[in-house]
Design a protein around this motif. Structure first.
Motif, PDB file in Angstrom:
ATOM      1  N   PHE A 163      46.804   4.250 -73.219  1.00 36.24           N
ATOM      2  CA  PHE A 163      47.103   4.175 -71.799  1.00 36.24           C
ATOM      3  C   PHE A 163      46.042   4.899 -70.985  1.00 36.24           C
ATOM      4  N   PRO A 164      45.701   4.358 -69.821  1.00 36.43           N
ATOM      5  CA  PRO A 164      44.659   4.964 -68.989  1.00 36.43           C
ATOM      6  C   PRO A 164      45.203   6.125 -68.153  1.00 36.43           C
ATOM      7  N   VAL A 165      44.251   7.048 -67.800  1.00 39.05           N
ATOM      8  CA  VAL A 165      44.543   8.128 -66.850  1.00 39.05           C
ATOM      9  C   VAL A 165      43.613   7.932 -65.658  1.00 39.05           C
ATOM     10  N   TYR A 166      44.210   7.783 -64.476  1.00 38.73           N
ATOM     11  CA  TYR A 166      43.423   7.533 -63.266  1.00 38.73           C
ATOM     12  C   TYR A 166      43.346   8.792 -62.395  1.00 38.73           C
ATOM     13  N   ALA A 167      42.226   8.941 -61.658  1.00 39.26           N
ATOM     14  CA  ALA A 167      42.045  10.090 -60.768  1.00 39.26           C
ATOM     15  C   ALA A 167      43.035  10.005 -59.619  1.00 39.26           C
ATOM     16  N   THR A 168      43.688  11.112 -59.350  1.00 39.57           N
ATOM     17  CA  THR A 168      44.656  11.150 -58.244  1.00 39.57           C
ATOM     18  C   THR A 168      44.013  11.610 -56.939  1.00 39.57           C
ATOM     19  N   VAL A 169      42.768  12.163 -57.010  1.00 43.18           N
ATOM     20  CA  VAL A 169      42.040  12.613 -55.817  1.00 43.18           C
ATOM     21  C   VAL A 169      40.565  12.265 -55.975  1.00 43.18           C
ATOM     22  N   SER A 170      39.858  12.332 -54.879  1.00 49.26           N
ATOM     23  CA  SER A 170      38.396  12.170 -54.909  1.00 49.26           C
ATOM     24  C   SER A 170      37.740  13.541 -54.821  1.00 49.26           C
ATOM     25  N   GLY A 171      36.551  13.672 -55.423  1.00 47.48           N
ATOM     26  CA  GLY A 171      35.841  14.946 -55.361  1.00 47.48           C
ATOM     27  C   GLY A 171      34.789  15.071 -56.435  1.00 47.48           C
ATOM     28  N   THR A 172      34.414  16.319 -56.720  1.00 49.55           N
ATOM     29  CA  THR A 172      33.385  16.640 -57.704  1.00 49.55           C
ATOM     30  C   THR A 172      34.012  17.388 -58.866  1.00 49.55           C
TER      31      THR A 172
ATOM     32  N   ALA B 187      36.915  19.406 -57.407  1.00 49.10           N
ATOM     33  CA  ALA B 187      36.737  20.119 -56.138  1.00 49.10           C
ATOM     34  C   ALA B 187      36.297  19.153 -55.058  1.00 49.10           C
ATOM     35  N   ASN B 188      36.930  19.244 -53.912  1.00 51.44           N
ATOM     36  CA  ASN B 188      36.499  18.483 -52.734  1.00 51.44           C
ATOM     37  C   ASN B 188      35.547  19.364 -51.948  1.00 51.44           C
ATOM     38  N   LEU B 189      34.262  19.055 -51.996  1.00 50.63           N
ATOM     39  CA  LEU B 189      33.235  19.894 -51.389  1.00 50.63           C
ATOM     40  C   LEU B 189      32.868  19.468 -49.977  1.00 50.63           C
ATOM     41  N   ASN B 190      33.721  18.637 -49.355  1.00 51.88           N
ATOM     42  CA  ASN B 190      33.474  18.294 -47.952  1.00 51.88           C
ATOM     43  C   ASN B 190      33.593  19.531 -47.066  1.00 51.88           C
ATOM     44  N   THR B 191      34.381  20.498 -47.521  1.00 53.16           N
ATOM     45  CA  THR B 191      34.422  21.813 -46.884  1.00 53.16           C
ATOM     46  C   THR B 191      34.315  22.868 -47.978  1.00 53.16           C
ATOM     47  N   VAL B 192      33.649  23.987 -47.659  1.00 53.82           N
ATOM     48  CA  VAL B 192      33.512  25.098 -48.606  1.00 53.82           C
ATOM     49  C   VAL B 192      33.798  26.392 -47.866  1.00 53.82           C
ATOM     50  N   TRP B 193      33.960  27.460 -48.632  1.00 51.55           N
ATOM     51  CA  TRP B 193      34.164  28.780 -48.052  1.00 51.55           C
ATOM     52  C   TRP B 193      32.896  29.616 -48.181  1.00 51.55           C
ATOM     53  N   ALA B 194      32.555  30.316 -47.121  1.00 53.63           N
ATOM     54  CA  ALA B 194      31.552  31.380 -47.185  1.00 53.63           C
ATOM     55  C   ALA B 194      32.334  32.681 -47.336  1.00 53.63           C
ATOM     56  N   SER B 195      32.236  33.311 -48.503  1.00 49.68           N
ATOM     57  CA  SER B 195      33.040  34.489 -48.815  1.00 49.68           C
ATOM     58  C   SER B 195      32.159  35.738 -48.783  1.00 49.68           C
ATOM     59  N   PHE B 196      32.547  36.733 -47.977  1.00 49.49           N
ATOM     60  CA  PHE B 196      31.759  37.954 -47.790  1.00 49.49           C
ATOM     61  C   PHE B 196      32.559  39.182 -48.223  1.00 49.49           C
ATOM     62  N   ASP B 197      31.835  40.200 -48.699  1.00 52.04           N
ATOM     63  CA  ASP B 197      32.452  41.482 -49.035  1.00 52.04           C
ATOM     64  C   ASP B 197      32.302  42.428 -47.853  1.00 52.04           C
TER      65      ASP B 197
ATOM     66  N   VAL C  20      35.307  28.953 -43.062  1.00 50.04           N
ATOM     67  CA  VAL C  20      35.305  27.589 -43.584  1.00 50.04           C
ATOM     68  C   VAL C  20      34.108  26.845 -42.999  1.00 50.04           C
ATOM     69  N   LEU C  21      33.317  26.202 -43.879  1.00 47.62           N
ATOM     70  CA  LEU C  21      32.108  25.494 -43.449  1.00 47.62           C
ATOM     71  C   LEU C  21      32.229  24.007 -43.737  1.00 47.62           C
ATOM     72  N   ASN C  22      31.815  23.206 -42.760  1.00 48.31           N
ATOM     73  CA  ASN C  22      31.756  21.760 -42.948  1.00 48.31           C
ATOM     74  C   ASN C  22      30.588  21.432 -43.876  1.00 48.31           C
TER      75      ASN C  22
ATOM     76  N   ASN D 121      26.534  18.000 -47.758  1.00 48.75           N
ATOM     77  CA  ASN D 121      26.251  18.642 -49.042  1.00 48.75           C
ATOM     78  C   ASN D 121      25.121  19.668 -48.955  1.00 48.75           C
ATOM     79  N   ILE D 122      25.122  20.435 -47.855  1.00 46.11           N
ATOM     80  CA  ILE D 122      24.105  21.472 -47.674  1.00 46.11           C
ATOM     81  C   ILE D 122      24.400  22.685 -48.543  1.00 46.11           C
ATOM     82  N   PHE D 123      25.679  23.048 -48.613  1.00 45.80           N
ATOM     83  CA  PHE D 123      26.074  24.267 -49.314  1.00 45.80           C
ATOM     84  C   PHE D 123      26.503  23.959 -50.750  1.00 45.80           C
ATOM     85  N   LYS D 124      26.008  24.749 -51.677  1.00 45.05           N
ATOM     86  CA  LYS D 124      26.362  24.613 -53.094  1.00 45.05           C
ATOM     87  C   LYS D 124      27.153  25.852 -53.527  1.00 45.05           C
ATOM     88  N   PRO D 125      28.278  25.677 -54.204  1.00 42.52           N
ATOM     89  CA  PRO D 125      29.010  26.837 -54.709  1.00 42.52           C
ATOM     90  C   PRO D 125      28.115  27.738 -55.547  1.00 42.52           C
TER      91      PRO D 125
END
Length: 585
Positions: free
Chosen positions: A210-219, A241-251, A301-303, A307-311
């Motif tokens: 039986f097949p398993v299909y993706a339930t979401v789009s992303g990377t 991961a949906n990378l259409n938005t990412v977090w800039a996390s600072f200490d 949160v960054l738009n 695909n400018i920002f890479k985790p």
């Protein structure tokens, strides 16, 4: 004939005498010239100041001590300093950075952070039934998947048996509708669609895989299984991961928390595109403090549709309009630090125009990400090696200079001076005990103290421009203090160490108009000058005052001519905070 023989004998004796006289004189002259050349090539230096090089003996122009013959190859550097060629610097990829605090001019605070995935947009693809993973269509992380895409094929004995139950129940659906309905619902719980169930029922054929299909789009950010694995119902297969938005996390340091609030505008730059500022808003400040690093997380949160920002990418954030009465934190990259036993050291580039280095002991505080907080040993504006530190250390060892493996070479005074980066310099006398020095020296030190008082008063008035101006006057008058007046070597050495640290703190103050940075370095300046006045005296009563609330409740001292407290660390905000701890007569 006899007469000629006499003449010839006389001539021979004359020639012999002439050769003995003039030949010996010529040799003597040549020997004398040789010695003259040797003397001309001899250079003379000071045992206390190796940078002094003179072609003839005499007194040191700095301390007045007798010069001594310099060893061949003396380079005019201080005892612990060494020099590299430009070619060696390039081959070893030696890189340096200017030490700076978390606060910049214009009330703009800088934060260091990373790009991370937006956890709210992440999903985990799971298996809805147990079985063997016959085929996995995702080969690696980073692959893009679309909703409905075939991800894997699974052989499931449970699903095989359930299909047979459906075929049997379909023939009994008229007589036992409840059983029929229950079997169909069981298959739906395993995420089989209505069309799949109808096809099994209509065809009467049991499917093995039986097949398993993706339930979401992303990377695909993580593969959790491999082809051929046995998986259980509900077991995760992939993280998407949906990378259409990412977090800039600072200490954010503990003493900076109150400077930030949700909704503040933050300007973000990356190392990949340092000239482009991305505007965002502070979206979240973690209410829980990390007890290990003494920091909290701040994020925006960054738009990222382009695909400018890479985790994992490093970013820097700047927030303008931030004001605080607290001292800022001095930080350096972790790559600059070398460890030797319990000590931490860095290599300081002492000359901005030449590749001259020396090792410096420092005291570190908290580590945040890839940076360390510096508590002692460096000032804002110092230039340190941040790449190629081990190469620099190896060069120091080869040249016999102070390094991780070698203790300080040369004169004991230099060794003592570098044992600590603070005023706790080792000396053969009590650092807080008054020594006898000429009154002329005390008067010159008093001039430096008067400059310090004017600088302190400018801090009380929150006048950063005046602070900068007075610090420059202090630097000039400190350089004018005549150390030749100190004849005792130990006392002389102690003043040399103090003078260096007083100048370093004053120079750091003079390089900025940011009053918070100025106050940070004023704390060190006060510590060095206090010890100088305790040891040498200025023939004037000095009040040693203290406020326990400075530096995030760590406390700090300063000097004053009057008993009344006017706090230079807080100014108008807390003008009278503090009290007199000591009176230096």
């Amino acid at each position: 004939m006899k007469k000629y023989s006499i003449y010839i004998a006389i001539l021979g004796v004359g020639l012999l005498l002439g050769w003995l006289i003039f030949g010996n004189s010529s040799n003597t002259k040549r020997e004398h010239n040789h010695n003259q050349v040797a003397e001309t090539n001899q250079m003379w230096t000071c045992s206390m100041h190796p940078q002094i090089m003179q072609p003839e003996p005499g007194d040191c122009p700095i301390c007045g001590m007798d010069l001594i013959p310099a060893e061949a190859g003396a380079d005019g550097l201080l005892a612990d300093q060494f020099k590299l060629t430009e070619n060696a610097m390039a081959l070893a990829n030696i890189q340096t950075s200017i030490v700076g605090s978390g606060q910049t001019e214009g009330n703009t605070i800088k934060l260091s952070g990373k790009i991370v995935e937006n956890e709210e947009a992440n999903a985990v693809q799971v298996s809805y039934f147990s079985g063997r993973l016959e085929r996995l269509n995702v080969n690696s992380t980073g692959e893009e998947v679309r909703k409905g895409q075939l991800l894997a094929t699974i052989y499931s004995p449970e699903l095989y048996a359930a299909q047979q139950e459906l075929i049997t129940a379909s023939s009994l659906k008229e007589s036992q509708p409840a059983l029929y309905k229950a079997v169909r619902n069981k298959l739906k719980l395993w995420k089989l669609s209505e069309s799949q169930i109808n096809q099994i029922e209509t065809s009467g054929n049991v499917q093995e895989n039986f097949p398993v299909y993706a339930t979401v789009s992303g990377t695909v950010s993580e593969k959790l299984v491999e082809q051929g694995d046995y998986v259980k119902q509900g077991q995760p297969l992939l993280k998407i991961a949906n990378l259409n938005t990412v977090w800039a996390s600072f200490d954010v340091y503990e003493n900076q928390i109150d400077l930030f609030k949700k909704g503040q505008e933050i300007s973000i730059t990356t190392n990949a595109n340092i000239n482009e500022d991305i505007k965002a808003k502070v979206d979240f400040i973690n209410p829980i403090l990390n007890t290990q690093t003494r920091t909290v997380k701040l994020r925006a949160v960054l738009n990222n549709k382009e695909n400018i920002f890479k985790p994992g990418m490093f970013v820097e954030g700047q927030i303008k309009g931030v004001t605080s009465t607290k001292d800022e934190v001095l930080t350096i990259p972790a790559s600059a630090v070398m460890w030797t036993g319990e000590r931490s050291v860095v290599y300081l580039k002492t000359d901005p125009n030449q590749p001259i280095f020396e090792m410096r002991n420092i005291t570190l505080g908290t580590k945040i990400g890839d940076n360390y907080q510096v508590l002692e040993g460096l000032f804002a504006g110092n230039e340190i090696v941040t790449n190629g530190t081990f190469t620099i250390d190896a060069a120091a060892q080869l040249q016999g200079k102070k390094s991780m493996m070698n203790k300080a070479p040369g004169h004991e005074a230099h060794q003592n001076r570098e044992e600590t980066a603070s005023i706790e310099t080792k000396a053969p006398f009590n650092l807080n005990e008054r020594v006898n020095v000429p009154k002329a020296f005390q008067n010159q030190l008093k001039t430096v103290f008067n400059d310090y008082i004017q600088l302190k008063d400018a801090l009380v008035e929150d006048d950063s421009q005046k602070v900068q101006s007075k610090s420059k006057e202090l630097i000039e008058n400190t350089a004018k203090v005549d150390m030749k007046l100190l004849k005792n070597n130990d006392v002389h050495n102690h003043w040399m160490a103090l003078e260096t640290d007083i100048k370093a703190a004053a120079i750091a103050i003079s390089k900025t108009t940011d009053i918070k940075v100025q106050r940070t370095n004023f704390k060190s300046l006060s510590r060095q000058l206090t010890n100088a006045i305790e040891v040498f005296g200025i023939n004037e009563k000095v009040y040693h005052q203290y406020c326990p609330m400075v530096d995030n409740n760590k406390g700090a001292y300063w000097l004053s001519k009057e008993e009344t407290v006017f706090n230079p660390y807080f100014g108008d905000a807390m003008l009278t905070c503090g009290d007199v701890k000591q009176v230096i007569e």
